[in-house]
Design a protein around this motif. Structure first.
Motif, PDB file in Angstrom:
ATOM      1  N   LYS A   1       0.845  -1.200   0.000  1.00 55.48           N
ATOM      2  CA  LYS A   1       0.000   0.000   0.000  1.00 55.48           C
ATOM      3  C   LYS A   1       0.880   1.249   0.000  1.00 55.48           C
ATOM      4  O   LYS A   1       1.808   1.368   0.816  1.00 55.48           O
ATOM      5  CB  LYS A   1      -0.931  -0.012   1.213  1.00 55.48           C
ATOM      6  CG  LYS A   1      -1.842   1.203   1.286  1.00 55.48           C
ATOM      7  CD  LYS A   1      -1.358   2.195   2.283  1.00 55.48           C
ATOM      8  CE  LYS A   1      -2.079   3.528   2.167  1.00 55.48           C
ATOM      9  NZ  LYS A   1      -1.720   4.456   3.241  1.00 55.48           N
ATOM     10  N   PHE A   2       0.592   2.154  -0.923  1.00 55.55           N
ATOM     11  CA  PHE A   2       1.314   3.419  -1.005  1.00 55.55           C
ATOM     12  C   PHE A   2       0.345   4.566  -0.717  1.00 55.55           C
ATOM     13  O   PHE A   2      -0.673   4.711  -1.395  1.00 55.55           O
ATOM     14  CB  PHE A   2       1.920   3.612  -2.404  1.00 55.55           C
ATOM     15  CG  PHE A   2       3.058   2.665  -2.685  1.00 55.55           C
ATOM     16  CD1 PHE A   2       4.363   3.034  -2.390  1.00 55.55           C
ATOM     17  CD2 PHE A   2       2.819   1.407  -3.214  1.00 55.55           C
ATOM     18  CE1 PHE A   2       5.418   2.158  -2.628  1.00 55.55           C
ATOM     19  CE2 PHE A   2       3.861   0.524  -3.455  1.00 55.55           C
ATOM     20  CZ  PHE A   2       5.163   0.897  -3.164  1.00 55.55           C
ATOM     21  N   GLY A   3       0.673   5.373   0.285  1.00 50.86           N
ATOM     22  CA  GLY A   3      -0.183   6.504   0.652  1.00 50.86           C
ATOM     23  C   GLY A   3       0.107   7.719  -0.219  1.00 50.86           C
ATOM     24  O   GLY A   3       1.045   7.719  -1.030  1.00 50.86           O
ATOM     25  N   GLY A   4      -0.693   8.765  -0.016  1.00 50.64           N
ATOM     26  CA  GLY A   4      -0.589   9.975  -0.829  1.00 50.64           C
ATOM     27  C   GLY A   4       0.804  10.599  -0.808  1.00 50.64           C
ATOM     28  O   GLY A   4       1.314  11.048  -1.845  1.00 50.64           O
ATOM     29  N   ALA A   5       1.450  10.604   0.356  1.00 50.48           N
ATOM     30  CA  ALA A   5       2.763  11.244   0.463  1.00 50.48           C
ATOM     31  C   ALA A   5       3.810  10.519  -0.381  1.00 50.48           C
ATOM     32  O   ALA A   5       4.748  11.135  -0.883  1.00 50.48           O
ATOM     33  CB  ALA A   5       3.202  11.277   1.927  1.00 50.48           C
ATOM     34  N   SER A   6       3.634   9.226  -0.564  1.00 51.71           N
ATOM     35  CA  SER A   6       4.646   8.454  -1.311  1.00 51.71           C
ATOM     36  C   SER A   6       4.520   8.661  -2.817  1.00 51.71           C
ATOM     37  O   SER A   6       5.449   8.363  -3.556  1.00 51.71           O
ATOM     38  CB  SER A   6       4.543   6.974  -0.967  1.00 51.71           C
ATOM     39  OG  SER A   6       3.339   6.441  -1.472  1.00 51.71           O
ATOM     40  N   VAL A   7       3.369   9.139  -3.273  1.00 48.20           N
ATOM     41  CA  VAL A   7       3.178   9.333  -4.721  1.00 48.20           C
ATOM     42  C   VAL A   7       2.781  10.780  -5.035  1.00 48.20           C
ATOM     43  O   VAL A   7       2.008  11.046  -5.944  1.00 48.20           O
ATOM     44  CB  VAL A   7       2.129   8.346  -5.303  1.00 48.20           C
ATOM     45  CG1 VAL A   7       2.668   6.932  -5.304  1.00 48.20           C
ATOM     46  CG2 VAL A   7       0.812   8.417  -4.536  1.00 48.20           C
ATOM     47  N   LYS A   8       3.353  11.713  -4.268  1.00 41.83           N
ATOM     48  CA  LYS A   8       2.939  13.107  -4.450  1.00 41.83           C
ATOM     49  C   LYS A   8       3.653  13.783  -5.621  1.00 41.83           C
ATOM     50  O   LYS A   8       3.355  14.916  -5.962  1.00 41.83           O
ATOM     51  CB  LYS A   8       3.164  13.895  -3.162  1.00 41.83           C
ATOM     52  CG  LYS A   8       4.617  14.016  -2.756  1.00 41.83           C
ATOM     53  CD  LYS A   8       4.752  14.990  -1.594  1.00 41.83           C
ATOM     54  CE  LYS A   8       6.223  15.280  -1.343  1.00 41.83           C
ATOM     55  NZ  LYS A   8       6.708  15.060  -0.041  1.00 41.83           N
ATOM     56  N   SER A   9       4.630  13.095  -6.232  1.00 41.51           N
ATOM     57  CA  SER A   9       5.403  13.702  -7.323  1.00 41.51           C
ATOM     58  C   SER A   9       5.834  12.616  -8.290  1.00 41.51           C
ATOM     59  O   SER A   9       5.699  11.424  -8.012  1.00 41.51           O
ATOM     60  CB  SER A   9       6.656  14.354  -6.735  1.00 41.51           C
ATOM     61  OG  SER A   9       7.454  13.333  -6.135  1.00 41.51           O
ATOM     62  N   ALA A  10       6.402  13.049  -9.418  1.00 36.69           N
ATOM     63  CA  ALA A  10       6.905  12.084 -10.403  1.00 36.69           C
ATOM     64  C   ALA A  10       7.982  11.206  -9.757  1.00 36.69           C
ATOM     65  O   ALA A  10       8.026   9.989  -9.982  1.00 36.69           O
ATOM     66  CB  ALA A  10       7.462  12.827 -11.607  1.00 36.69           C
ATOM     67  N   ASP A  11       8.838  11.810  -8.936  1.00 38.29           N
ATOM     68  CA  ASP A  11       9.872  11.018  -8.255  1.00 38.29           C
ATOM     69  C   ASP A  11       9.260   9.947  -7.373  1.00 38.29           C
ATOM     70  O   ASP A  11       9.780   8.839  -7.282  1.00 38.29           O
ATOM     71  CB  ASP A  11      10.743  11.927  -7.378  1.00 38.29           C
ATOM     72  CG  ASP A  11      11.856  12.560  -8.189  1.00 38.29           C
ATOM     73  OD1 ASP A  11      12.106  12.067  -9.316  1.00 38.29           O
ATOM     74  OD2 ASP A  11      12.451  13.546  -7.710  1.00 38.29           O
ATOM     75  N   GLY A  12       8.163  10.289  -6.724  1.00 41.46           N
ATOM     76  CA  GLY A  12       7.469   9.322  -5.873  1.00 41.46           C
ATOM     77  C   GLY A  12       6.997   8.126  -6.686  1.00 41.46           C
ATOM     78  O   GLY A  12       7.124   6.974  -6.255  1.00 41.46           O
TER      79      GLY A  12
ATOM     80  N   VAL B   1      -3.175   2.054  -3.948  1.00 39.21           N
ATOM     81  CA  VAL B   1      -2.628   3.413  -3.958  1.00 39.21           C
ATOM     82  C   VAL B   1      -3.692   4.431  -3.540  1.00 39.21           C
ATOM     83  O   VAL B   1      -4.868   4.308  -3.890  1.00 39.21           O
ATOM     84  CB  VAL B   1      -2.087   3.789  -5.367  1.00 39.21           C
ATOM     85  CG1 VAL B   1      -1.306   5.089  -5.306  1.00 39.21           C
ATOM     86  CG2 VAL B   1      -1.222   2.684  -5.942  1.00 39.21           C
ATOM     87  N   SER B   2      -3.251   5.435  -2.782  1.00 41.95           N
ATOM     88  CA  SER B   2      -4.139   6.551  -2.402  1.00 41.95           C
ATOM     89  C   SER B   2      -4.075   7.638  -3.468  1.00 41.95           C
ATOM     90  O   SER B   2      -3.295   7.560  -4.411  1.00 41.95           O
ATOM     91  CB  SER B   2      -3.669   7.197  -1.103  1.00 41.95           C
ATOM     92  OG  SER B   2      -3.605   6.292  -0.068  1.00 41.95           O
TER      93      SER B   2
END
Ligand code: ASP
Ligand code: MG
Length: 416
Positions: A5-16, A35-36
Motif C-alpha cells: 500500500k502506497f499513501g498519498g505522500a509516497s506518490v505526491k510527485s513524479a519522483d514518488g 494506492v491513495s
C-alpha cells in the motif's frame, strides 16, 4: 500473493511514482498494489465537493487545480509519449466535469463520495500506465466493482462475503494489479468511500479476502515509532508489535495505521509490515500474531483537535445506562467519535474528535435535556507502558482536565 500500500505522500510527485516502481520491482511474487490519491488531492477534491454541493461559483476553478496537479506529474513522467495516458485521464476529468454540470442531489455524503473518489481513480490510472510503459505487466483494477459496501456514504460498511467472491474474480491469476485504496462501490454500482485515510483498511480487506501472505504499508517514517517524530526528537522504532497493541495505538490516535486495518488481518493472522519508502532497504516494523510478552518502551500519542464535553441532566437524574445509550446514539448519528469517557453520578464527560458543524448540531440536540459545557482546543495525551518519568516529562505541571489510568495506559486531557 502480497499486498503493497502506497499513501498519498509516497506518490505526491513524479519522483514518488518512480520510487514506487523501484519498490514494486523488488519482489517477484504476485502483487496487488493499493494506492491513495496523490499528495493532498483528497483535500483538494473535498473543496470541489463542498463548492458543488453548496452551488458556489468556483467549482470549475477548483477542478482545474486538481487537473493541473496531475498534469504536471504526467508531463514529468511521460514526456512526449503521453498519448495513451492522456486518453485515460481525460476521460476521468470529463467524468468529473460532467458530474458537476448537473444539480447536486440532496445528499452531501453521496456527492462527496462520487467526487473525492477521483483522487484514487486518477492516481492509479497514471501509475498503472506508467508501469506498463516501463515494461511491467501491470493491470489497473477498479476496486469499486470488487469491494462492496452498503450505501452508508463516507463510511461504507464492507460486505466481506460478496467482496471475497468479487475480489477473487478480479485479482486472482494476475501478476501485478494496481488498484485504489479508500474507495468502494455498492451493489448498484454507486461509489462509496471507507472514511478518510481508509486506504490502509482497503489493503487489509484485500489481504483478508485474497488470503495474502502479507501486507506492507510504505510510509514516510521508518516503521511504527514510539512517538510522532514530527513532534518529538528522541523517538525509537518498535520492531515487533502484537495486533492488540497496534489496535490500541491506532485507536488512541497514532496515525501510523488506520484503526480499522487490524481486524481483517488479525482474523487471518496475516502480518502487516510498516516500512519506509524513503529507505526501502530497512526492515521497519511488523505487526503480527505475537502473544509473548514484549517489553515495549513508553509509547505516547498526542491526539489533537479534541473537544471535552460535559453533560449534566437538567432534572438532576442519574447518568444511568439508558441515558448513556441515548447519548451514544446521538453521538453516532452525527458520526462523532469519542476517544475517552468518564461518568459520575449526575455528570458525564467525554472527549470527542472535533468537527465544528456536527458538534454544534449535537450540542443543540442535547441541550434541552442536559446542561452542556465544553472546551474546544484540547488534546488527549495517551501514554502506553507509562513510567513516572515519562508522565512528568509530558504532563508535568500542565493543567489536566481529566485523567485516567489503568495498569498499562495513562491518559490526560489537557489544553492544547
Ligand atoms: N486519499 C484518502 C485520504 O486522504 C485515503 C487515504 O489516503 O488513505 O483520506
Ligand atoms: Mg492520504
Amino acid at each position: 500473493m502480497k499486498i503493497y500500500k502506497f499513501g498519498g505522500a509516497s506518490v505526491k510527485s513524479a519522483d514518488g511514482v518512480r520510487n514506487l516502481e523501484k519498490i514494486v520491482k523488488t519482489t517477484d511474487q504476485q502483487l496487488v498494489v493499493v494506492v491513495s490519491a496523490m499528495g493532498k488531492m483528497t483535500n483538494a477534491l473535498e473543496l470541489v465537493a463542498n463548492s458543488f454541493f453548496n452551488k458556489k461559483s468556483d467549482t470549475d476553478t477548483l477542478i482545474q487545480k486538481v487537473v493541473d496537479y496531475h498534469e504536471a506529474i504526467i508531463s514529468e513522467l511521460f514526456g512526449n509519449s503521453r498519448a495513451t495516458v492522456d486518453l485515460l485521464v481525460n476521460d476521468l476529468y470529463d467524468d468529473l466535469r460532467e458530474i458537476v454540470s448537473h444539480k447536486p442531489s440532496l445528499s452531501y455524503d453521496y456527492e462527496y463520495d462520487r467526487i473525492v473518489s477521483f483522487g484514487e481513480l486518477i492516481s492509479t490510472t497514471i501509475i498503472a500506465a506508467y508501469l506498463k510503459q516501463r515494461g511491467l505487466e501491470a493491470e489497473w483494477v477498479d476496486v469499486r466493482r470488487a469491494i462492496i459496501t452498503d450505501s452508508n456514504y463516507r463510511e461504507g460498511n464492507v460486505n466481506m462475503e460478496i467482496s471475497a467472491k468479487l475480489c477473487n474474480e478480479a485479482f486472482t491469476g494476475k501478476k501485478l494489479c494496481i488498484t485504489q485504496g479508500f474507495i468502494a462501490g455498492t451493489v448498484t454500482n454507486q461509489t462509496t468511500t471507507l472514511g478518510r485515510e481508509g486506504s490502509d483498511y482497503t489493503a487489509a480487506i484485500l489481504a483478508n479476502v485474497l488470503d495474502a501472505k502479507d501486507v506492507t504499508i510504505w510510509k514516510d517514517v521508518p516503521g511504527v515509532m514510539n512517538a510522532d517524530p514530527k513532534i518529538y526528537k528522541d523517538v525509537q522504532i518498535i520492531p515487533t508489535l502484537s495486533y492488540k497493541e497496534a489496535i490500541e495505538l491506532s485507536y488512541c490516535g497514532a496515525s501510523v495505521i488506520h484503526p480499522k486495518t487490524v481486524k481483517p488481518l488479525q482474523n487471518k493472522k496475516i502480518p502487516l509490515y510498516v516500512r519506509s519508502f524513503v529507505e526501502p532497504e530497512k526492515e521497519g516494523s511488523v505487526i503480527c500474531n505475537y502473544t509473548k510478552q514484549i517489553n515495549l518502551p513508553p509509547i505516547y500519542i498526542n491526539k489533537r483537535n479534541q473537544v471535552l464535553l460535559s453533560l449534566t441532566p437538567r432534572d438532576f437524574s442519574f447518568i444511568a445506562e439508558e441515558r448513556l445509550s441515548k447519548i451514544f446514539g446521538v453521538l453516532a448519528s452525527y458520526r462523532l467519535k469519542s476517544s475517552l469517557v468518564q461518568t459520575a453520578a449526575i455528570s458525564f464527560s467525554l472527549c470527542v474528535d472535533y468537527n465544528e458543524v456536527n458538534f454544534q448540531k449535537m450540542v443543540d440536540e442535547l441541550k434541552d435535556e442536559y446542561e452542556v459545557l465544553y472546551n474546544t482546543d484540547v488534546e488527549l495525551i495517551t501514554i502506553r507502558h507509562y513510567t513516572k518519568e515519562i508522565v512528568d516529562k509530558l504532563v508535568g505541571e500542565r493543567l489536566v482536565y481529566v485523567e485516567q489510568r489503568n495498569r498499562l495506559t495513562a491518559r490526560f486531557v489537557v489544553p492544547a
